[in-house]
Motif scaffolding. Structure first.
Motif, PDB file in Angstrom:
ATOM      1  N   TRP A  32       0.832  -1.211   0.000  1.00  0.00           N
ATOM      2  CA  TRP A  32       0.000   0.000   0.000  1.00  0.00           C
ATOM      3  C   TRP A  32       0.863   1.255   0.000  1.00  0.00           C
ATOM      4  N   TYR A  35       1.836   2.778  -3.599  1.00  0.00           N
ATOM      5  CA  TYR A  35       0.945   3.589  -4.449  1.00  0.00           C
ATOM      6  C   TYR A  35       1.165   5.097  -4.279  1.00  0.00           C
ATOM      7  N   TYR A  39       2.716   7.637  -7.015  1.00  0.00           N
ATOM      8  CA  TYR A  39       1.828   8.748  -7.377  1.00  0.00           C
ATOM      9  C   TYR A  39       2.581  10.082  -7.343  1.00  0.00           C
ATOM     10  N   ASP A  63      -0.140  -4.347  -7.390  1.00  0.00           N
ATOM     11  CA  ASP A  63      -1.501  -4.920  -7.423  1.00  0.00           C
ATOM     12  C   ASP A  63      -1.463  -6.423  -7.197  1.00  0.00           C
ATOM     13  N   LYS A  67      -3.031  -7.955  -3.816  1.00  0.00           N
ATOM     14  CA  LYS A  67      -4.278  -8.722  -3.916  1.00  0.00           C
ATOM     15  C   LYS A  67      -4.024 -10.226  -3.808  1.00  0.00           C
TER      16      LYS A  67
HETATM   17  C1  LIG Z   1      -5.218  -3.262  -5.019  1.00  0.00           C
HETATM   18  C2  LIG Z   1      -5.102  -1.892  -4.835  1.00  0.00           C
HETATM   19  C3  LIG Z   1      -4.612  -1.267  -3.724  1.00  0.00           C
HETATM   20  C4  LIG Z   1      -4.176  -2.029  -2.525  1.00  0.00           C
HETATM   21  C5  LIG Z   1      -4.517   0.134  -3.786  1.00  0.00           C
HETATM   22  C6  LIG Z   1      -4.040   0.933  -2.835  1.00  0.00           C
HETATM   23  C7  LIG Z   1      -3.972   2.331  -3.084  1.00  0.00           C
HETATM   24  C8  LIG Z   1      -3.503   3.260  -2.234  1.00  0.00           C
HETATM   25  C9  LIG Z   1      -3.031   2.934  -0.864  1.00  0.00           C
HETATM   26  C10 LIG Z   1      -3.492   4.646  -2.698  1.00  0.00           C
HETATM   27  C11 LIG Z   1      -3.082   5.699  -2.011  1.00  0.00           C
HETATM   28  C12 LIG Z   1      -2.986   7.103  -2.443  1.00  0.00           C
HETATM   29  C13 LIG Z   1      -2.631   8.036  -1.482  1.00  0.00           C
HETATM   30  C14 LIG Z   1      -2.402   7.665  -0.054  1.00  0.00           C
HETATM   31  C15 LIG Z   1      -2.471   9.469  -1.781  1.00  0.00           C
HETATM   32  C16 LIG Z   1      -2.242   9.740  -3.238  1.00  0.00           C
HETATM   33  C17 LIG Z   1      -3.194   9.062  -4.082  1.00  0.00           C
HETATM   34  C18 LIG Z   1      -3.234   7.546  -3.898  1.00  0.00           C
HETATM   35  C19 LIG Z   1      -4.616   7.158  -4.357  1.00  0.00           C
HETATM   36  C20 LIG Z   1      -2.170   6.935  -4.804  1.00  0.00           C
END
Ligand SMILES: *C/C=C(C)/C=C/C=C(C)/C=C/C1=C(C)CCCC1(C)C
Length: 103
Positions: A32, A35, A39, A63, A67
């Motif tokens: 996590w 991401y 970003y 991902d 997952k």
């Molecule tokens: C399977 C998908 C997963 C586990 C996605 C996790 C996504 C995040 C933890 C996204 C975090 C974000 C922030 C904390 C701030 C900036 C924008 C994001 C959406 C990348």
């Protein structure tokens, strides 16, 4: 929330299940955390086409780990706990059989 709740959920588990939970928490943190870091890369001027492709590859790896890896860890925890339940049930059946034999 997930971090602290997962920690609390493990307090009354066996050592084996606690280790599995700990590894699951670390997997959660590592995947996590990926991401938001990825970003932010464009904010540090990393914007070329090859960087964009690398970012997408990175998201795909995260991902799969977040997952499938998480799913496999949960499966391992469920199996370990079921095994312990079976062992505990087996022990109580043996105890009952021993008591019945003593009667
Ligand atoms: C399977 C998908 C997963 C586990 C996605 C996790 C996504 C995040 C933890 C996204 C975090 C974000 C922030 C904390 C701030 C900036 C924008 C994001 C959406 C990348």
């Amino acid at each position: 929330m997930l971090w602290s709740e997962l920690g609390r959920a493990t307090e009354h588990q066996s050592e084996r299940v606690r280790v599995l939970f700990r590894n699951t928490r670390l997997l959660l943190l590592a995947t996590w955390g990926f991401y938001p870091i990825v970003y932010m890369l464009p904010m540090f001027g990393i914007t070329s086409a090859s960087a964009a492709v690398s970012i997408q590859v990175g998201y795909s790896i995260a991902d799969v780990l977040a997952k499938c890896g998480y799913g496999l860890m949960i499966y391992a925890i469920a199996r370990a706990k079921s095994e312990e339940d079976r062992e505990a049930a087996g022990e109580s059946i043996q105890q009952r059989a021993a008591m019945a034999a003593a009667d």
